[in-house]
Every structure is written in structure tokens, then in C-alpha cells.
Design a protein around this motif. Structure first.
Motif, PDB file in Angstrom:
ATOM      1  N   TYR A  58       1.363   5.584  10.644  1.00 44.67           N
ATOM      2  CA  TYR A  58       1.917   4.328  11.138  1.00 44.67           C
ATOM      3  C   TYR A  58       3.348   4.598  11.577  1.00 44.67           C
ATOM      4  O   TYR A  58       3.906   5.654  11.292  1.00 44.67           O
ATOM      5  CB  TYR A  58       1.895   3.236  10.057  1.00 44.67           C
ATOM      6  N   HIS A  59       3.960   3.647  12.257  1.00 49.16           N
ATOM      7  CA  HIS A  59       5.391   3.732  12.482  1.00 49.16           C
ATOM      8  C   HIS A  59       6.009   2.356  12.275  1.00 49.16           C
ATOM      9  O   HIS A  59       5.343   1.329  12.425  1.00 49.16           O
ATOM     10  CB  HIS A  59       5.738   4.302  13.866  1.00 49.16           C
ATOM     11  N   LEU A  60       7.259   2.363  11.889  1.00 46.03           N
ATOM     12  CA  LEU A  60       7.982   1.124  11.628  1.00 46.03           C
ATOM     13  C   LEU A  60       8.801   0.725  12.847  1.00 46.03           C
ATOM     14  O   LEU A  60       9.545   1.537  13.395  1.00 46.03           O
ATOM     15  CB  LEU A  60       8.925   1.297  10.434  1.00 46.03           C
ATOM     16  N   LEU A  61       8.660  -0.516  13.252  1.00 43.71           N
ATOM     17  CA  LEU A  61       9.540  -1.125  14.239  1.00 43.71           C
ATOM     18  C   LEU A  61      10.290  -2.219  13.495  1.00 43.71           C
ATOM     19  O   LEU A  61       9.712  -3.252  13.142  1.00 43.71           O
ATOM     20  CB  LEU A  61       8.744  -1.710  15.399  1.00 43.71           C
ATOM     21  N   GLY A  62      11.559  -1.967  13.197  1.00 42.23           N
ATOM     22  CA  GLY A  62      12.278  -2.894  12.339  1.00 42.23           C
ATOM     23  C   GLY A  62      11.597  -2.948  10.994  1.00 42.23           C
ATOM     24  O   GLY A  62      11.423  -1.931  10.326  1.00 42.23           O
ATOM     25  N   ASP A  63      11.146  -4.144  10.591  1.00 43.68           N
ATOM     26  CA  ASP A  63      10.452  -4.277   9.313  1.00 43.68           C
ATOM     27  C   ASP A  63       8.962  -4.557   9.479  1.00 43.68           C
ATOM     28  O   ASP A  63       8.312  -5.075   8.578  1.00 43.68           O
ATOM     29  CB  ASP A  63      11.103  -5.376   8.452  1.00 43.68           C
ATOM     30  N   VAL A  64       8.406  -4.217  10.650  1.00 43.41           N
ATOM     31  CA  VAL A  64       6.976  -4.377  10.913  1.00 43.41           C
ATOM     32  C   VAL A  64       6.351  -2.996  11.109  1.00 43.41           C
ATOM     33  O   VAL A  64       6.847  -2.188  11.901  1.00 43.41           O
ATOM     34  CB  VAL A  64       6.725  -5.259  12.156  1.00 43.41           C
ATOM     35  N   ALA A  65       5.278  -2.732  10.364  1.00 39.99           N
ATOM     36  CA  ALA A  65       4.559  -1.462  10.491  1.00 39.99           C
ATOM     37  C   ALA A  65       3.474  -1.607  11.559  1.00 39.99           C
ATOM     38  O   ALA A  65       2.769  -2.619  11.597  1.00 39.99           O
ATOM     39  CB  ALA A  65       3.936  -1.060   9.158  1.00 39.99           C
ATOM     40  N   VAL A  66       3.350  -0.583  12.406  1.00 37.14           N
ATOM     41  CA  VAL A  66       2.406  -0.622  13.518  1.00 37.14           C
ATOM     42  C   VAL A  66       1.435   0.551  13.398  1.00 37.14           C
ATOM     43  O   VAL A  66       1.860   1.697  13.195  1.00 37.14           O
ATOM     44  CB  VAL A  66       3.144  -0.545  14.869  1.00 37.14           C
ATOM     45  N   VAL A  81       1.395  -0.667   2.938  1.00 37.86           N
ATOM     46  CA  VAL A  81       2.223  -1.743   2.385  1.00 37.86           C
ATOM     47  C   VAL A  81       3.011  -1.253   1.179  1.00 37.86           C
ATOM     48  O   VAL A  81       4.204  -1.551   1.033  1.00 37.86           O
ATOM     49  CB  VAL A  81       1.339  -2.956   2.020  1.00 37.86           C
ATOM     50  N   GLU A  82       2.371  -0.469   0.320  1.00 42.16           N
ATOM     51  CA  GLU A  82       3.035   0.046  -0.869  1.00 42.16           C
ATOM     52  C   GLU A  82       4.148   1.008  -0.496  1.00 42.16           C
ATOM     53  O   GLU A  82       5.218   1.030  -1.127  1.00 42.16           O
ATOM     54  CB  GLU A  82       2.022   0.757  -1.758  1.00 42.16           C
ATOM     55  N   HIS A  83       3.933   1.792   0.571  1.00 40.59           N
ATOM     56  CA  HIS A  83       4.902   2.821   0.929  1.00 40.59           C
ATOM     57  C   HIS A  83       6.146   2.267   1.594  1.00 40.59           C
ATOM     58  O   HIS A  83       7.271   2.663   1.263  1.00 40.59           O
ATOM     59  CB  HIS A  83       4.260   3.862   1.849  1.00 40.59           C
ATOM     60  N   CYS A  84       5.989   1.331   2.545  1.00 43.94           N
ATOM     61  CA  CYS A  84       7.171   0.911   3.323  1.00 43.94           C
ATOM     62  C   CYS A  84       7.554  -0.550   3.132  1.00 43.94           C
ATOM     63  O   CYS A  84       8.558  -0.988   3.695  1.00 43.94           O
ATOM     64  CB  CYS A  84       6.970   1.214   4.807  1.00 43.94           C
ATOM     65  N   ARG A  85       6.775  -1.302   2.349  1.00 46.84           N
ATOM     66  CA  ARG A  85       7.105  -2.704   2.044  1.00 46.84           C
ATOM     67  C   ARG A  85       7.457  -3.494   3.305  1.00 46.84           C
ATOM     68  O   ARG A  85       8.525  -4.121   3.396  1.00 46.84           O
ATOM     69  CB  ARG A  85       8.273  -2.775   1.062  1.00 46.84           C
ATOM     70  N   PRO A  86       6.578  -3.517   4.298  1.00 44.73           N
ATOM     71  CA  PRO A  86       6.926  -4.202   5.548  1.00 44.73           C
ATOM     72  C   PRO A  86       6.764  -5.718   5.444  1.00 44.73           C
ATOM     73  O   PRO A  86       6.064  -6.225   4.570  1.00 44.73           O
ATOM     74  CB  PRO A  86       5.907  -3.626   6.530  1.00 44.73           C
ATOM     75  N   ARG A  87       7.386  -6.414   6.362  1.00 44.00           N
ATOM     76  CA  ARG A  87       7.144  -7.856   6.502  1.00 44.00           C
ATOM     77  C   ARG A  87       5.715  -8.107   6.958  1.00 44.00           C
ATOM     78  O   ARG A  87       5.079  -9.071   6.582  1.00 44.00           O
ATOM     79  CB  ARG A  87       8.126  -8.435   7.517  1.00 44.00           C
ATOM     80  N   GLY A  88       5.222  -7.206   7.808  1.00 57.02           N
ATOM     81  CA  GLY A  88       3.862  -7.340   8.312  1.00 57.02           C
ATOM     82  C   GLY A  88       3.346  -6.010   8.809  1.00 57.02           C
ATOM     83  O   GLY A  88       4.111  -5.060   9.016  1.00 57.02           O
ATOM     84  N   VAL A  89       2.033  -5.924   8.981  1.00 59.88           N
ATOM     85  CA  VAL A  89       1.381  -4.743   9.563  1.00 59.88           C
ATOM     86  C   VAL A  89       0.534  -5.226  10.731  1.00 59.88           C
ATOM     87  O   VAL A  89      -0.270  -6.159  10.583  1.00 59.88           O
ATOM     88  CB  VAL A  89       0.487  -4.012   8.551  1.00 59.88           C
TER      89      VAL A  89
END
Length: 289
Positions: A58-66, A81-89
Motif C-alpha cells: 500500500y502507500h500513504l497519501l497524507g493519512d489515507v492508505a491506498v 490498518v494496524e501498521h499505519c493507523r490511517p483515517r481510511g483505506v
């Protein structure tokens, strides 16, 4: 990991602070961000190092994982979700028509507008509405290193400013063209956010109709670029350089179009990233003579 405690909402404001360690990602939970601290600066806590992530890419854009491609399993999604604690995926299933509008699915939490920091640049975008190519990271850095102050650069497919911003921050005068109104809005905002308004002229519309004058460098960061070479070649001179993106090597097409425009050219091809089975995203550096 030495870290300071700050409100998660303040992350964008402190990103450039001297004490922030940009080589590590903040840990965000419950509206609080633990921001890694450089050696020699005070910290609020010493957090245990996190285990190396070995799950679904995955990659993070701000606080959203894509994520791209097939939908992740429930276990893969939970690991992200456990690894990067994003706002959303969000999952990008593909892109629609020439405007590269993402076809997305929100898999977890909420998505929407983000403020993404990369290599010293700021990109404001909504990954559910516009494309952001994380895989072009090295290519952006390469273009920034190649551009010389004062060059007149055409960015024919500017998007939200992936190449426009690095080129302008390297001192170029950039003519940025974008056909997608949503991407164009973010392009304008990113020009302001990166303080390069004095070096960028942005126009909304079809680049084939907007090209004007002669350019020292032409950025053609779209897979349809080879079909528009004739338009670009009408605005170059001896010594100009075109960066032509494509799927697979298109050297033969380039040489044919260059000859048809009355020039010759040296072409250097390089791989940007894997596109699919037996297919590569390529960029051809075309130096006109």
C-alpha cells in the motif's frame, strides 16, 4: 523511537520543523500524533520500534492508505490498518478515460482531501477524485535534478502538479496544462501551497490547443504521449528535451515523428516501474538536434 506528542490536526503545520525526523512516519491514534524526533532534540516519549511490515503493499497519501489491484482480504486490510493507523483505506480499481479519474472503493474508515508531503513538496488532493502516481516518485526527483533555473518548461499533462511543482521549485518557468477541472483546481492550490505562483502559468484545457511558443523542455507524463508528439515537436528547437512516457519502448515511433518534424534526436529510454506482466512504464528522454 524518540517522539513528541502533538495534535494530529497539527501534523501539516509542523512537517518542516527542524526537530522532525522526516525519515520516519508519525504514529497517530485517537487524534494524537507521536512525531519522530531527530537526534539531539528533546522528546516526550521513547516509543518501542515497530516490527517490519511484510503484508499487502500500500502507500500513504497524507493519512489515507491506498491499495491497487485486487481487493485485499480481511486479514490484509486489518494488517494495513494496524501498521499505519490511517483515517481510511481506499482501493483504486482503475482509472476512467483520458482524464484519469480514479474508480475507487472505500474499504475502511473515511477518505477525502489530504495534504501529502513528499520529498519537500506539498500536494493537496482527494485520492477518491484525482490520480496520484506514487510510483513516479523517483522520476519526479530526476526531473527536478535535470531542470535548470530559467528553463521554459511545458507540462502537457500537469494533473495536480506531480512534475510542475518539482520543476518550478528547481527554478524553471513552467507552463502547466490540465484538461480535468478537478485536477486543475488542485493544481492551482498546490502552486500556491508550494509558493511557486511566480514561476507557473496554469491553464485548463487540452494541451494540444494550449501549447505556445518554444520550450526548452517538454514533460509528457501520460501514456497517450506518443500520439501527441507532433503537437509537442511544433514547439521545440535544437537542444530542447522531451520526456515521453509510454507503455513499452516507443523509440521507433519517436524517431519517425521527429524526422517528420524536420529534426533528428538522440533517445535514451529508461524504465520507471512495472506496469503489468511483460510490460513496463517507460520514459524516453528525447534530445532534439
Amino acid at each position: 523511537m524518540h517522539a513528541r506528542k502533538v495534535p494530529a490536526a497539527a501534523l501539516a503545520d509542523i512537517a518542516d520543523e527542524e526537530w522532525v525526523d522526516p525519515s520516519r512516519r508519525p504514529y497517530v491514534e485517537g487524534g494524537i500524533a507521536w512525531v519522530p524526533v531527530r537526534e539531539g532534540y528533546s522528546a516526550d516519549a521513547d516509543l518501542p520500534e515497530r516490527e517490519t511490515y511484510r503484508g499487502r503493499g500500500y502507500h500513504l497519501l497524507g493519512d489515507v492508505a491506498v491499495v491497487h489491484g485486487d481487493a485485499p482480504t480481511d486479514e490484509e486490510l486489518a494488517a494495513i490498518v494496524e501498521h499505519c493507523r490511517p483515517r481510511g483505506v481506499v482501493r483504486v480499481k482503475g482509472f476512467i478515460d483520458a482524464m484519469r479519474i480514479p474508480d475507487i472503493e472505500v474499504l475502511y474508515g473515511t477518505a477525502g482531501e489530504v495534504r501529502h508531503r513528499e520529498q519537500g513538496y506539498t500536494f493537496i488532493l482527494d485520492p477518491t477524485r484525482v490520480m496520484f502516481s506514487q510510483g513516479n516518485r523517483n522520476e519526479k526527483a530526476r526531473i527536478a535534478a535535470l531542470v535548470r533555473p530559467g528553463e521554459r518548461v511545458a507540462d502537457m499533462f500537469a494533473g495536480i502538479g506531480y512534475f510542475t511543482i518539482p520543476a518550478a521549485m528547481s527554478g524553471a518557468r513552467v507552463h502547466a496544462m490540465e484538461i480535468n477541472p478537478i485536477a486543475f483546481e488542485y493544481l492551482q492550490r498546490n502552486i500556491m501551497a508550494n509558493h511557486v505562483a511566480d514561476r507557473v502559468t496554469a491553464e485548463l484545457g487540452d494541451c494540444r490547443d494550449l501549447l505556445a511558443g518554444v520550450y526548452d523542455r517538454v514533460l509528457m507524463g501520460h501514456f497517450d504521449a506518443p500520439s501527441m508528439l507532433a503537437d509537442a515537436l511544433a514547439h521545440v528547437r535544437e537542444g530542447s528535451v522531451l520526456h515521453v512516457h509510454s507503455i513499452g519502448d516507443v523509440n521507433e515511433t519517436i524517431q519517425k515523428e521527429v524526422a517528420g518534424a524536420g529534426f533528428s534526436a538522440a533517445v535514451a529510454s529508461r524504465r520507471v516501474k512495472k506496469y503489468g506482466p511483460h510490460a513496463w512504464h517507460m520514459v524516453q528522454d528525447v534530445t532534439i538536434s
